[in-house]
Design a protein around this motif. Structure first.
Motif, PDB file in Angstrom:
ATOM      1  N   ARG A 176    -128.213  71.731 112.473  1.00 32.98           N
ATOM      2  CA  ARG A 176    -129.277  70.765 113.373  1.00 32.98           C
ATOM      3  C   ARG A 176    -129.580  69.397 112.932  1.00 32.98           C
ATOM      4  N   ASP A 177    -129.878  69.169 111.643  1.00 25.85           N
ATOM      5  CA  ASP A 177    -130.085  67.695 111.305  1.00 25.85           C
ATOM      6  C   ASP A 177    -128.896  66.921 111.037  1.00 25.85           C
ATOM      7  N   PHE A 178    -127.779  67.391 110.653  1.00 25.89           N
ATOM      8  CA  PHE A 178    -126.687  66.602 110.298  1.00 25.89           C
ATOM      9  C   PHE A 178    -125.463  67.043 111.164  1.00 25.89           C
ATOM     10  N   PRO A 179    -125.665  66.968 112.463  1.00 24.71           N
ATOM     11  CA  PRO A 179    -124.240  67.292 113.014  1.00 24.71           C
ATOM     12  C   PRO A 179    -122.893  66.687 113.057  1.00 24.71           C
ATOM     13  N   GLU A 180    -123.359  65.223 112.768  1.00 26.84           N
ATOM     14  CA  GLU A 180    -122.076  64.490 112.020  1.00 26.84           C
ATOM     15  C   GLU A 180    -121.382  64.892 110.937  1.00 26.84           C
ATOM     16  N   ASN A 181    -122.043  65.646 110.244  1.00 21.26           N
ATOM     17  CA  ASN A 181    -121.580  66.109 108.806  1.00 21.26           C
ATOM     18  C   ASN A 181    -121.223  67.618 108.565  1.00 21.26           C
ATOM     19  N   ARG A 182    -121.015  68.341 109.895  1.00 23.32           N
ATOM     20  CA  ARG A 182    -120.645  69.578 109.910  1.00 23.32           C
ATOM     21  C   ARG A 182    -119.292  69.918 109.217  1.00 23.32           C
ATOM     22  N   ASP A 183    -118.375  68.924 109.421  1.00 22.26           N
ATOM     23  CA  ASP A 183    -117.055  69.018 108.884  1.00 22.26           C
ATOM     24  C   ASP A 183    -116.823  69.539 107.201  1.00 22.26           C
ATOM     25  N   LEU A 184    -118.135  68.979 106.500  1.00 20.22           N
ATOM     26  CA  LEU A 184    -118.190  69.021 105.052  1.00 20.22           C
ATOM     27  C   LEU A 184    -117.933  70.640 104.853  1.00 20.22           C
TER      28      LEU A 184
END
Length: 492
Positions: A176-184
């Motif tokens: 929820r808080d870091f959608p831009e880092n989901r690829d991690l």
């Protein structure tokens, strides 16, 4: 309430001493990410040793510091002597090695490197204790009421534990808080130098829709996983803890996903993560006697590949439920999970893993600058020097004349063109014939020699005059110079 007998640990029963009069089962939880509604719960608030799923907490703290401007993804972290001394799983970097926070997070999510996670804690928190304080503060803020953190990598510490519920709260917060880092959380493999390291998560690339998150294993906690999957725009989070092997953990999580995606919102009972009751168990059970039996090899979290080894293809939980319904049995969740321990499904296997798509990681700021360091410092695989094809040493081609050495020159093609020095030499040459020249032929050359009889007959008339000319030229010009030229051709 669902019977606690359903879904017990395969092969262990599930009755584990917990220091109380009661008994506990291996925690499991299925939750809808968007709504937070609980789809299935078993021992979800019981305390448990987290192992490397701790690194999800480490990642949240790091990303939160970046969001607040207290850190940056391209800042350099330094490997200390303490970090380098952490036990495996690790990258094996030497003290003083530097890498960006971005690369460090990719490494701990895929390789689960304890030395790199330790370095993140030291560099961002000032010390391990300072970073652990930030972990606990963040956990309280997120509503993780059952967790206590003392280190950033999850190595055994009796003071550090969490619960399936808290890990579901954390997983939802990360998405929820870091959608831009989901690829991690969905990287299938990393590549450092020539070494390619696949993700320990055996569900990635095997179960349709799985796109994260993290696995973990220590003897005291068994095999744990926090996994997310997305189907038709609906995302489910599954937490499985305390399993006896990576294979059983992966299969149990797959069955939970099957069950979760097969349920409608009306069957969840309206219970949320916050509604789950507090556990009556005071401390985590120690799984070491069951998981790490001294009579067997030490299990590892990297053995997820065993999912497809020696196992026959089988059905999944959907097939099992279909068979139960055909037999007139109600499709309840209790029956769905009871089928996981049936003899017919024990040898099931997940599909083969999809091809890996490694993501490059490096030390230093620039990948070009770390090329040498990747070969020198990587522990996963000992780098070898670049292969250079070196030609085998060859004997130098003879350059002396026949008259001087009495030997046959190993260049029959050229030798056949020479004019004999004297009639006697011509007769001797004719008597040896082409056979002598073929024996002396170096490997790789064709024995194209003119018959010896013709030169002997043709050159029988010349006397002293040809002899002077032949002795001056053939020995140096014909026998020496072409031999060097032939050797150069072979080297090229």
């Amino acid at each position: 309430m669902l019977p606690r007998l359903a879904g017990r640990l395969i092969g262990l029963g599930a009755l584990l001493a917990a220091g109380t009069a009661g008994a506990v089962t291996a925690p499991m939880l299925v939750v809808d990410v968007d709504s937070g509604k609980v789809i299935y719960s078993q021992g979800a608030t019981d305390p448990w040793y987290p192992a490397s799923i701790t690194k999800l907490m480490t990642t949240y703290v790091a990303l939160d510091m970046v969001r607040q401007g207290r850190a940056s993804m391209d800042q350099l972290l330094t490997i200390s002597e303490a970090a380098a001394a952490e036990p495996p799983s690790k990258m094996g970097f030497k003290p003083g090695t530097q890498l960006t926070l971005d690369n460090a997070l990719k490494i701990i999510m895929v390789k689960s490197a304890n030395d790199v996670a330790w370095a993140i804690g030291e560099n961002l928190g000032g010390s391990i204790d300072g970073f652990a304080a930030q972990m606990n503060e963040t956990a309280q803020r997120l509503g993780m009421r059952d967790s206590r953190w003392t280190n950033p990598n999850g190595l055994p510490d009796p003071r550090q534990w969490t619960s399936a519920r808290d890990m579901a709260v954390l997983g939802r917060a990360l998405l929820r808080d870091f959608p831009e880092n989901r690829d991690l959380f969905s990287i299938s493999a990393i590549q450092f130098g020539r070494a390619v390291m696949p993700n320990h998560n055996g569900l990635l690339g095997r179960y349709a829709g799985v796109d994260g998150m993290k696995t973990g294993f220590i003897c005291s906690g068994g095999f744990n996983v926090v996994a997310s999957a997305n189907r038709n725009g609906r995302r489910i989070l599954t937490v499985v803890m305390g399993q006896a092997s990576a294979r059983e953990r992966d299969l149990k999580a797959a069955d939970l996903f099957d069950y979760g995606f097969g349920q409608s919102g009306f069957g969840w009972g309206g219970q949320t993560l916050n509604d789950l009751p507090t556990s009556s168990i005071a401390a985590p059970p120690d799984m070491r006697p069951y998981i790490c039996d001294k009579r067997r090899p030490m299990p590892t979290d990297a053995d997820s590949s065993a999912v497809t080894a020696g196992a026959a293809a089988g059905g999944n939980a959907d097939n099992a439920n279909a068979q139960l319904m055909a037999a007139g049995a109600p499709p309840s969740s209790a029956l769905a999970f009871a089928t996981m321990n049936s003899a017919a499904l024990r040898n099931r296997a997940l599909p083969p893993r999809a091809p890996l798509q490694p993501v490059l990681v490096w030390t230093g700021r620039d990948p070009a600058e770390s090329a040498i360091a990747a070969n020198d410092d990587a522990a996963p695989a000992k780098p070898a020097a670049p292969r250079v094809k070196v030609a085998k040493p060859q004997k130098p081609a003879p350059s002396r004349s026949i008259a001087a050495t009495g030997a046959t020159v190993p260049q029959p093609r050229l030798l056949a063109r020479q004019k004999p020095a004297t009639p006697a030499a011509a007769a001797a040459f004719a008597s040896t014939g082409p056979a002598t020249a073929v024996i002396a032929e170096p490997k790789g050359h064709k024995a194209a020699v003119k018959p010896a009889a013709k030169p002997a007959a043709k050159d029988a008339k010349p006397a002293a005059k040809p002899a002077q000319k032949a002795e001056a030229k053939p020995a140096s010009k014909t026998a020496s110079k072409p031999a060097v030229k032939s050797a150069r051709n072979k080297d090229n």
